[in-house]
Design an enzyme around this catalytic site. Structure first.
Site, PDB file in Angstrom:
ATOM      1  N   THR A   1       0.841  -1.195   0.000  1.00  0.00           N
ATOM      2  CA  THR A   1       0.000   0.000   0.000  1.00  0.00           C
ATOM      3  C   THR A   1       0.871   1.238   0.000  1.00  0.00           C
ATOM      4  OG1 THR A   1      -1.991   0.891   1.012  1.00  0.00           O
ATOM      5  CG2 THR A   1      -0.192   0.367   2.500  1.00  0.00           C
TER       6      THR A   1
ATOM      7  N   ALA B   1      -0.258   5.673  -7.504  1.00  0.00           N
ATOM      8  CA  ALA B   1      -1.024   4.529  -8.016  1.00  0.00           C
ATOM      9  C   ALA B   1      -0.836   4.344  -9.520  1.00  0.00           C
ATOM     10  CB  ALA B   1      -2.507   4.694  -7.682  1.00  0.00           C
TER      11      ALA B   1
ATOM     12  N   ASP C   1       3.060   2.732  -9.226  1.00  0.00           N
ATOM     13  CA  ASP C   1       3.317   1.563  -8.376  1.00  0.00           C
ATOM     14  C   ASP C   1       2.197   0.534  -8.527  1.00  0.00           C
ATOM     15  OD1 ASP C   1       4.361  -0.074  -6.301  1.00  0.00           O
ATOM     16  OD2 ASP C   1       3.036   0.904  -4.860  1.00  0.00           O
TER      17      ASP C   1
ATOM     18  N   THR D   1      -0.205  -0.199  -5.469  1.00  0.00           N
ATOM     19  CA  THR D   1      -1.048   0.880  -4.952  1.00  0.00           C
ATOM     20  C   THR D   1      -2.211   1.057  -5.917  1.00  0.00           C
ATOM     21  OG1 THR D   1       0.883   1.987  -3.994  1.00  0.00           O
ATOM     22  CG2 THR D   1      -1.083   3.330  -4.315  1.00  0.00           C
TER      23      THR D   1
END
Length: 175
Positions: free
Chosen positions: A2, A159, A162, A165
């Site tokens: 996360t 996001a 990655d 994420t």
């Protein structure tokens, strides 16, 4: 995995986190986990990255310290870090916390450190470096954005880069 990002900007603080839970490095188990929460009568917000069970354990311990020290964020974080360093069981936990109140942003790390940012931005997790870079730039050059808007935009940028994420972002802003 996360990403969690916290921002202090224009007199407010905010924390944002995505909702992805990953099993190993190949399977997305859940996309809508809530990894950012308000605690202590909504005066403090906490976000966690790392092993979910470990992070929840640490979050509960932090909340107990916060109650023990009457909401003093820095004192609670330092006391948790000291306990974390001194307890062999806690030392094996694989998680990090970002904790915020209306005035402060802190990382409580797995090595028992408490870190205060120089620039009003903190980020942890798999996309932490991307989110931190984005939040620093947005804080510097987008004076009209709120702390919450910056934190959310930084998470969206992370996001996009990655794979651990996602765009299911929860933001908590404290005034």
């Amino acid at each position: 995995m996360t990403t969690i990002c916290a921002v202090k900007h224009n007199g407010k603080t905010a924390i944002a986190g995505d909702g992805q839970v990953t099993l190993g490095e190949k399977v997305i188990m859940k996309g809508s986990a809530r990894k950012v929460r308000r605690i202590y009568n909504d005066k403090v917000a906490v976000g966690f990255a790392g092993g979910v069970a470990d992070a929840i354990n640490l979050e509960e311990k932090f909340e107990n310290k916060l109650n023990e020290y009457s909401g003093n964020l820095e004192r609670a974080a330092v006391e948790l870090a000291q306990e974390w360093r001194g307890d062999r069981t806690l030392q094996k936990l694989e998680a990090m916390l970002i904790v915020i109140d209306k005035d402060n942003l802190l990382i409580v790390s797995g090595s028992g450190e408490v870190i205060v940012p120089d620039n009003g931005v903190l980020a942890i997790g798999s996309g932490g470096n991307y989110a931190q870079a984005a939040a620093v730039a947005l804080s510097e050059y987008s004076k009209d954005m709120s702390a919450g808007e910056i934190a959310k935009a930084a998470l969206n940028i992370a996001a996009d880069i990655d794979i651990f994420t996602n765009h299911n972002i929860i933001v908590e802003e404290l005034a």
